[in-house]
Design an enzyme around this catalytic site. Structure first.
Site, PDB file in Angstrom:
ATOM      1  N   HIS A 146     116.073  79.669  15.447  1.00 51.53           N
ATOM      2  CA  HIS A 146     117.187  78.711  15.392  1.00 51.53           C
ATOM      3  C   HIS A 146     117.949  78.681  16.719  1.00 51.53           C
ATOM      4  O   HIS A 146     119.173  78.522  16.734  1.00 51.53           O
ATOM      5  CB  HIS A 146     118.139  79.063  14.244  1.00 51.53           C
ATOM      6  CG  HIS A 146     117.504  78.900  12.885  1.00 51.53           C
ATOM      7  ND1 HIS A 146     117.609  77.738  12.154  1.00 51.53           N
ATOM      8  CD2 HIS A 146     116.740  79.744  12.155  1.00 51.53           C
ATOM      9  CE1 HIS A 146     116.940  77.874  11.009  1.00 51.53           C
ATOM     10  NE2 HIS A 146     116.394  79.084  10.984  1.00 51.53           N
ATOM     11  N   ASP A 157     116.707  84.837  10.467  1.00 51.40           N
ATOM     12  CA  ASP A 157     115.946  84.095   9.456  1.00 51.40           C
ATOM     13  C   ASP A 157     114.884  83.187  10.073  1.00 51.40           C
ATOM     14  O   ASP A 157     115.013  82.741  11.214  1.00 51.40           O
ATOM     15  CB  ASP A 157     116.893  83.240   8.599  1.00 51.40           C
ATOM     16  CG  ASP A 157     117.715  82.268   9.448  1.00 51.40           C
ATOM     17  OD1 ASP A 157     118.242  82.702  10.496  1.00 51.40           O
ATOM     18  OD2 ASP A 157     117.811  81.086   9.083  1.00 51.40           O
ATOM     19  N   GLU A 158     113.848  82.952   9.285  1.00 47.87           N
ATOM     20  CA  GLU A 158     112.854  81.892   9.518  1.00 47.87           C
ATOM     21  C   GLU A 158     112.213  81.910  10.912  1.00 47.87           C
ATOM     22  O   GLU A 158     111.821  80.860  11.420  1.00 47.87           O
ATOM     23  CB  GLU A 158     113.498  80.505   9.271  1.00 47.87           C
ATOM     24  CG  GLU A 158     113.976  80.338   7.855  1.00 47.87           C
ATOM     25  CD  GLU A 158     114.620  78.970   7.578  1.00 47.87           C
ATOM     26  OE1 GLU A 158     114.486  78.508   6.442  1.00 47.87           O
ATOM     27  OE2 GLU A 158     115.245  78.390   8.470  1.00 47.87           O
ATOM     28  N   ARG A 198     124.792  72.201  12.640  1.00 46.69           N
ATOM     29  CA  ARG A 198     124.051  70.964  12.344  1.00 46.69           C
ATOM     30  C   ARG A 198     124.968  69.752  12.464  1.00 46.69           C
ATOM     31  O   ARG A 198     124.618  68.737  13.039  1.00 46.69           O
ATOM     32  CB  ARG A 198     123.448  71.040  10.936  1.00 46.69           C
ATOM     33  CG  ARG A 198     122.059  71.658  10.862  1.00 46.69           C
ATOM     34  CD  ARG A 198     122.000  73.074  11.437  1.00 46.69           C
ATOM     35  NE  ARG A 198     120.698  73.681  11.270  1.00 46.69           N
ATOM     36  CZ  ARG A 198     120.348  74.438  10.228  1.00 46.69           C
ATOM     37  NH1 ARG A 198     121.225  74.711   9.279  1.00 46.69           N
ATOM     38  NH2 ARG A 198     119.137  74.955  10.155  1.00 46.69           N
ATOM     39  N   ASP A 251     122.860  77.072  16.101  1.00 42.60           N
ATOM     40  CA  ASP A 251     121.567  76.790  15.459  1.00 42.60           C
ATOM     41  C   ASP A 251     120.785  75.855  16.369  1.00 42.60           C
ATOM     42  O   ASP A 251     121.237  75.550  17.487  1.00 42.60           O
ATOM     43  CB  ASP A 251     121.769  76.179  14.056  1.00 42.60           C
ATOM     44  CG  ASP A 251     120.616  76.538  13.126  1.00 42.60           C
ATOM     45  OD1 ASP A 251     119.462  76.176  13.427  1.00 42.60           O
ATOM     46  OD2 ASP A 251     120.860  77.200  12.092  1.00 42.60           O
TER      47      ASP A 251
HETATM   48  C1  TNX Z   1     117.561  77.687   4.886  1.00 38.41           C
HETATM   49  S1  TNX Z   1     119.428  80.194   4.510  1.00 38.41           S
HETATM   50  C2  TNX Z   1     118.158  78.102   6.053  1.00 38.41           C
HETATM   51  C3  TNX Z   1     119.003  77.164   6.808  1.00 38.41           C
HETATM   52  C4  TNX Z   1     118.949  75.773   6.250  1.00 38.41           C
HETATM   53  C5  TNX Z   1     118.996  75.807   4.737  1.00 38.41           C
HETATM   54  C6  TNX Z   1     118.985  74.433   4.111  1.00 38.41           C
HETATM   55  C7  TNX Z   1     118.762  80.405   5.840  1.00 38.41           C
HETATM   56  C8  TNX Z   1     118.863  81.763   6.287  1.00 38.41           C
HETATM   57  N1  TNX Z   1     118.130  79.412   6.495  1.00 38.41           N
HETATM   58  O1  TNX Z   1     118.639  77.177   8.172  1.00 38.41           O
HETATM   59  O2  TNX Z   1     120.013  75.050   6.745  1.00 38.41           O
HETATM   60  O3  TNX Z   1     117.895  76.541   4.262  1.00 38.41           O
HETATM   61  O4  TNX Z   1     119.224  74.469   2.734  1.00 38.41           O
END
Ligand code: TNX
Length: 528
Positions: free
Chosen positions: A247, A304-305, A157, A186
């Site tokens: 990401h 993640d995510e 970032r 990312d």
């Molecule tokens: C969650 S922790 C994320 C990050 C973000 C963060 C901000 C995780 C696996 N993913 O991509 O930067 O929250 O607090």
């Protein structure tokens, strides 16, 4: 009059008691497991020789260098014989591997470590205690509560560069942290040079979270090696993270043919295309180079995510083709297929996988997979991870994210209302795990704890300092010191030395003793 005198003498006795019990406390963070002080003082200037086991050359040089600041000039000897005015460093493998015994007499100092790392930690304990060229005599027997004492830095970032990374590694060593998890890729940037796919850095390295146009910033492979060596001398393992299949926008900006579409964090191409065979070859090339660079036994592959940006998977012909071909049911099935295949790839590369806690939703190989539990609002994931037998590292957003606010008066940072105060970090992990009533069988799967420095809202050195210091000290004591040896009041007294150190280094820390002394540092302005 008599009564006043009596009251005064009672007060004097109480005060003397308080002083003598305080004097039993050594000025060390994180606090050692056993401290037994004796009468007497040891002057470090009297030492003339440093004797050490041949395997301890690096630790001996490190100590000699640090003591030279105190005017001590040591002759180095690889013979390991005790003698007057000699500091002796030895490995004693009957001790716990990162543990040590440090004995300070008025004429000699002996250090025995369970390994080179144990000796290194004894050295830190010694260095922290030196006050006006003197050490208190006595014995310290110590070893860590957790084997994994990690700090994660997100340079995708915002990019901080080699000097800042070395400084944080030095501070980690000083406070006995041992795992540096490096989040290098990312959506907003790819920071690691990959020779077989050069556009990852020349194109993917352009931009940051706050400025999509900022010039390409990344580490060359030579710089990565330099950092790994620097960390290794300080007994810190560097664990790279290549985040996938989400990401991924920086990588797919460089190589759009691997994009699975999606938009998140204001960036397109959020996912890799898990339906294309070429994506697997590309990622395998990347992981091979990563493996050859990083000696760590672990390779972090994120995971993640993905759901934040995978809606295009529902219509993508390649991903739909994969779902049909392998009878996968839906896009979650495609994600599971991808993760298992990358886990297999990492296994072939002879590395262990680390992934964020989403991984336990997929039925993956648990022997080769370490889980980082991060979703503090989902304790059931922690329980499941531990019950399923995954080695688990605890880094929940609350209280382990250093991008979150740290004081009730603070306003800037991620949207979350929770405040990651120093106190909440100090009472972790017991405050989190005790209420879960975990069985020993589950507890033994906890490898340790980690603090994460995400940097969407941390863009310069000043804000970095403000968010990391002094919280890193509270965190270090939670990672190293057994629950029964933690004491917030004694910790607060011991913090005075840490503040003095930060001042001497020009660190722009948040001053917990006087929260108004330095106002909150502004967050970045986002350019589009
Ligand atoms: C969650 S922790 C994320 C990050 C973000 C963060 C901000 C995780 C696996 N993913 O991509 O930067 O929250 O607090």
């Amino acid at each position: 009059m008599l009564q006043i005198r009596r009251v005064l003498s009672v007060l004097a006795i109480i005060a003397a008691g308080a002083i003598s019990s305080f004097a039993q406390v050594v000025n060390v963070i994180p606090y050692p497991q056993m401290v037994e002080l004796s009468e007497g003082i040891c002057k470090v200037s009297q030492f003339k020789r440093l004797s050490f086991d041949s395997s301890l050359k690096s630790e001996a040089c490190y100590l000699a260098d640090k003591l030279s600041v105190h005017g001590v000039n040591l002759t180095m000897k690889e013979d390991c014989r005790p003698a007057a005015r000699t500091i002796l460093l030895q490995v004693d493998d009957s001790l716990p591997s990162e543990g040590y015994v440090l004995k300070v007499g008025n004429r000699e100092i002996t250090v025995a470590g369970g390994s080179e790392a144990g000796v290194f930690y004894a050295i830190q304990t010694m260095l922290q205690q030196i006050d006006a060229g003197e050490l208190r005599c006595g014995t310290i027997i110590d070893s860590p509560r957790y084997a994994w004492r990690g700090l994660m830095l997100d340079e995708a970032r915002h990019f901080f560069g080699i000097e800042r990374v070395k400084q944080i590694i030095d501070m980690m060593a000083y406070y006995k942290l041992n795992k540096f998890h490096w989040h290098l890729t990312d959506a907003s940037g790819w920071r690691l040079e990959i020779n077989s796919w050069p556009l990852l850095t020349t194109v993917g390295g352009i931009g940051s979270h706050s400025d999509p146009q900022s010039p390409a910033a990344f580490y060359t492979q030579a710089q990565i090696r330099e950092i790994i060596d620097y960390a290794a001398t300080r007994h810190i393992e560097v664990i790279p993270e290549i985040d996938m299949p989400g990401h991924a926008s920086a990588a797919t900006k460089a190589y759009p043919q691997f994009s699975g579409g999606g938009r998140s964090q204001d960036r397109d191409g959020f996912t890799f295309n898990v339906g294309k065979e070429e994506t697997y070859s590309f990622l395998t090339d990347v992981l091979k180079e990563v493996k050859s660079l990083f000696p760590s036994e672990y390779l972090h592959i994120g995971g993640d995510e993905v759901s934040h940006g995978n809606s295009e998977w529902k219509t993508d012909e390649h991903i739909q083709g994969l779902i049909q071909k392998h009878d996968l049911k839906d896009i979650q099935g495609a994600e599971r297929y991808f993760m298992q295949r990358m886990i297999d790839t990492v296994k072939v590369l002879d590395r262990k996988v680390i992934a964020w806690d989403e991984i336990i939703e997929h039925d993956v190989d648990r022997n080769n997979t370490v889980v980082m539990w991060w979703r503090h609002n989902k304790p059931d994931f922690l329980v499941k991870s531990l019950s399923d037998g995954f080695t688990t590292i605890l880094c929940p957003r609350h209280p382990m994210y250093f991008d979150f606010k740290q004081h009730s008066t603070h306003k800037l940072g991620p949207k979350w209302k929770v405040v990651n105060t120093s106190e909440s970090i100090y009472s972790f992990p017991d405050s989190t795990i005790d209420p879960l009533g975990l069985a020993d069988q589950q507890l033994k799967n906890i490898a340790g704890i980690q603090a994460n420095i995400w940097t969407e809202y941390i863009h310069n050195d000043e804000r970095f300092d403000y968010m990391v210091y002094p919280r890193i000290c509270f965190f270090a004591e939670s990672a190293w010191t057994n629950k029964e040896n933690k004491d917030y009041d004694s910790f607060t007294e011991r913090m005075e030395n840490a503040y003095e150190l930060f001042d001497s280094m020009g660190i722009y820390y948040f001053d917990l003793r006087d929260p108004e002394r330095r106002p909150e540092v502004a967050i970045p302005v986002i350019k589009n």
